[in-house]
Write a protein that holds these residues in place. Structure first.
Motif, PDB file in Angstrom:
ATOM      1  N   LEU A 154       0.903  -1.228   0.051  1.00  0.00           N
ATOM      2  CA  LEU A 154      -0.052  -0.074  -0.075  1.00  0.00           C
ATOM      3  C   LEU A 154       0.798   1.346  -0.054  1.00  0.00           C
ATOM      4  O   LEU A 154       0.726   2.302  -0.703  1.00  0.00           O
ATOM      5  N   TYR A 155       2.220   1.109   0.807  1.00  0.00           N
ATOM      6  CA  TYR A 155       2.759   2.362   0.890  1.00  0.00           C
ATOM      7  C   TYR A 155       4.064   2.364   0.112  1.00  0.00           C
ATOM      8  O   TYR A 155       4.940   3.095   0.077  1.00  0.00           O
ATOM      9  N   SER A 156       3.936   1.291  -0.887  1.00  0.00           N
ATOM     10  CA  SER A 156       5.141   1.458  -1.901  1.00  0.00           C
ATOM     11  C   SER A 156       5.404   2.586  -2.764  1.00  0.00           C
ATOM     12  O   SER A 156       6.641   2.886  -3.135  1.00  0.00           O
ATOM     13  N   PRO A 157       4.296   3.293  -3.226  1.00  0.00           N
ATOM     14  CA  PRO A 157       4.701   4.677  -3.985  1.00  0.00           C
ATOM     15  C   PRO A 157       5.696   5.737  -3.132  1.00  0.00           C
ATOM     16  O   PRO A 157       6.297   6.466  -3.851  1.00  0.00           O
ATOM     17  N   PHE A 158       5.950   5.462  -1.616  1.00  0.00           N
ATOM     18  CA  PHE A 158       6.545   6.484  -1.137  1.00  0.00           C
ATOM     19  C   PHE A 158       7.982   5.894  -1.316  1.00  0.00           C
ATOM     20  O   PHE A 158       8.495   4.582  -1.457  1.00  0.00           O
ATOM     21  N   GLU A 159       8.915   6.751  -1.167  1.00  0.00           N
ATOM     22  CA  GLU A 159      10.375   6.408  -1.314  1.00  0.00           C
ATOM     23  C   GLU A 159      10.772   5.599   0.262  1.00  0.00           C
ATOM     24  O   GLU A 159      11.527   4.747  -0.249  1.00  0.00           O
ATOM     25  N   GLN A 160      10.408   5.932   0.821  1.00  0.00           N
ATOM     26  CA  GLN A 160      10.492   5.390   2.213  1.00  0.00           C
ATOM     27  C   GLN A 160       9.297   5.430   3.028  1.00  0.00           C
ATOM     28  O   GLN A 160       8.873   6.663   3.483  1.00  0.00           O
ATOM     29  N   ALA A 161       8.821   4.427   3.712  1.00  0.00           N
ATOM     30  CA  ALA A 161       7.612   4.262   4.611  1.00  0.00           C
ATOM     31  C   ALA A 161       8.021   4.035   6.029  1.00  0.00           C
ATOM     32  O   ALA A 161       8.008   3.093   6.562  1.00  0.00           O
ATOM     33  N   ARG A 217       1.373  13.978  -2.173  1.00  0.00           N
ATOM     34  CA  ARG A 217       0.268  14.936  -2.598  1.00  0.00           C
ATOM     35  C   ARG A 217      -0.554  13.961  -3.692  1.00  0.00           C
ATOM     36  O   ARG A 217      -1.732  14.345  -4.077  1.00  0.00           O
ATOM     37  N   GLN A 218      -0.189  13.038  -4.337  1.00  0.00           N
ATOM     38  CA  GLN A 218      -0.636  11.994  -5.059  1.00  0.00           C
ATOM     39  C   GLN A 218      -1.304  11.125  -4.449  1.00  0.00           C
ATOM     40  O   GLN A 218      -2.324  10.568  -4.831  1.00  0.00           O
ATOM     41  N   PHE A 219      -0.784  10.589  -3.497  1.00  0.00           N
ATOM     42  CA  PHE A 219      -1.323   9.424  -2.712  1.00  0.00           C
ATOM     43  C   PHE A 219      -2.260   9.667  -1.931  1.00  0.00           C
ATOM     44  O   PHE A 219      -3.237   9.077  -1.630  1.00  0.00           O
ATOM     45  N   PRO A 229      -0.947   4.047  -7.312  1.00  0.00           N
ATOM     46  CA  PRO A 229      -0.745   3.904  -8.748  1.00  0.00           C
ATOM     47  C   PRO A 229      -1.042   2.929  -9.474  1.00  0.00           C
ATOM     48  O   PRO A 229      -1.239   2.813 -10.717  1.00  0.00           O
ATOM     49  N   ASP A 230      -1.210   1.739  -8.703  1.00  0.00           N
ATOM     50  CA  ASP A 230      -1.509   0.361  -9.430  1.00  0.00           C
ATOM     51  C   ASP A 230      -2.860   0.123  -9.365  1.00  0.00           C
ATOM     52  O   ASP A 230      -3.281  -0.860 -10.428  1.00  0.00           O
ATOM     53  N   VAL A 231      -3.791   0.393  -8.502  1.00  0.00           N
ATOM     54  CA  VAL A 231      -5.241   0.164  -8.356  1.00  0.00           C
ATOM     55  C   VAL A 231      -6.095   1.327  -8.348  1.00  0.00           C
ATOM     56  O   VAL A 231      -7.226   1.223  -8.420  1.00  0.00           O
ATOM     57  N   LEU A 275      -4.180  -5.453  -4.887  1.00  0.00           N
ATOM     58  CA  LEU A 275      -3.051  -5.187  -4.316  1.00  0.00           C
ATOM     59  C   LEU A 275      -2.141  -6.373  -3.567  1.00  0.00           C
ATOM     60  O   LEU A 275      -1.184  -6.445  -3.657  1.00  0.00           O
ATOM     61  N   GLY A 276      -2.936  -7.238  -3.095  1.00  0.00           N
ATOM     62  CA  GLY A 276      -2.448  -8.591  -2.331  1.00  0.00           C
ATOM     63  C   GLY A 276      -1.853  -9.347  -3.294  1.00  0.00           C
ATOM     64  O   GLY A 276      -0.758 -10.158  -3.305  1.00  0.00           O
ATOM     65  N   SER A 277      -2.413  -9.501  -4.483  1.00  0.00           N
ATOM     66  CA  SER A 277      -2.036 -10.068  -5.724  1.00  0.00           C
ATOM     67  C   SER A 277      -0.897  -9.577  -6.166  1.00  0.00           C
ATOM     68  O   SER A 277       0.123 -10.351  -6.622  1.00  0.00           O
TER      69      SER A 277
END
Length: 280
Positions: free
Chosen positions: A138-145, A159-161, A225-227, A265-267
């Protein structure tokens, strides 16, 4: 004769400690079990005669400052500390509560038991201390969660998330303010606020309003971005054996587009793991 539960509790806890437990030297033959009254008074930095009156029941209403000092001197755990305050007829000060960033193996196992729901643990400064697999993706769009405040204000993905970025930014700051009130001397908090203030005018503006609020039950609106868009509710649970930690679990309404997106996302995560371990 009135009972003396406060004094009896103090005496019992004093007798459970040895000088070596609190870093004190012990000389000669000791005629008491555990610490002496005078030793507790030294550790708590209170007058020995005053402490004696507390144990004897001649003084029954110590101040919150004295109670905090006694909690430290007697090394009281959370439940015992709360009990001491109740015996004294006052409410505990949350500022005393020690915090830890260590997430227990049992809690990690519990989080992993929710494969269909993103789950993570945060502390009072909104550091992300642990995540399950779905929270990772879920938090993969961030450089570091690593910290919800830093991710919101300093990571370009923020700002996109967060489609409702202004709302999220305000909620993040008031949550952080609440943590500051509970633990104002936390060096990690000071470091985080300094960094955010130096690099984000939006954070500085909101921080200077001094708004304070705990977590609400408002829905979270996220864009991955994926879903695409997700609308998630959440529950936040205080971790009993680690004061200052919260377990947060997101969920989507059954059968909703967001539920389908979480399944997707799980898939994606499962497919990713077939090629390489996803960082946690």
């Amino acid at each position: 004769m009135p009972d003396n539960q406060l004094g009896e509790f103090l005496r019992a806890r004093r007798e459970r400690l040895r000088p070596q437990d609190v870093g004190m030297a012990s000389y000669g033959v000791r005629r008491v079990t555990g610490l002496r009254r005078e030793e507790v008074a030294v550790l708590a930095r209170v007058n020995p005669d005053y402490y004696a009156r507390l144990e004897q029941g001649r003084e029954r209403h110590p101040s919150p400052q004295v109670l905090d000092a006694l909690c430290r001197a007697l090394q009281l755990e959370t439940d015992a500390r709360t009990h001491l305050y109740q015996l004294a007829g006052t409410a505990p000060s949350d500022q005393f509560t020690h915090t830890t960033d260590h997430v227990s193996p049992a809690l990690r196992q519990l989080m992993d038991g929710y494969p269909g729901a993103p789950a993570f643990v945060i502390n009072r400064t909104l550091d992300i201390l642990a995540t399950n697999a779905l929270a990772d993706i879920l938090y993969s769009p961030f450089e570091q969660a690593d910290n919800l405040a830093r991710m919101t204000f300093l990571d370009p993905a923020g700002r996109q998330f967060y489609p409702r970025w202004d709302w999220t930014a305000e909620a993040t700051v008031v949550n952080l303010r609440q943590g500051a009130g509970l633990d104002p001397d936390n060096p990690r908090l000071r470091e985080l606020v300094r960094t955010l203030t130096e690099h984000s005018a939006d954070f500085t503006r909101l921080w200077n309003t001094h708004g304070v609020r705990g977590k609400t039950q408002d829905a979270k609106h996220l864009r991955h971005p994926d879903v695409g868009l997700l609308t998630l509710t959440y529950q936040a649970f205080d971790v009993r054996d680690a004061p200052g930690q919260q377990l947060v679990i997101y969920q989507a309404a059954p059968g909703s587009p967001s539920a389908h997106a979480l399944n997707l996302l799980g898939s994606i995560h499962a497919t990713w793991n077939q090629t390489q371990p996803y960082p946690r």
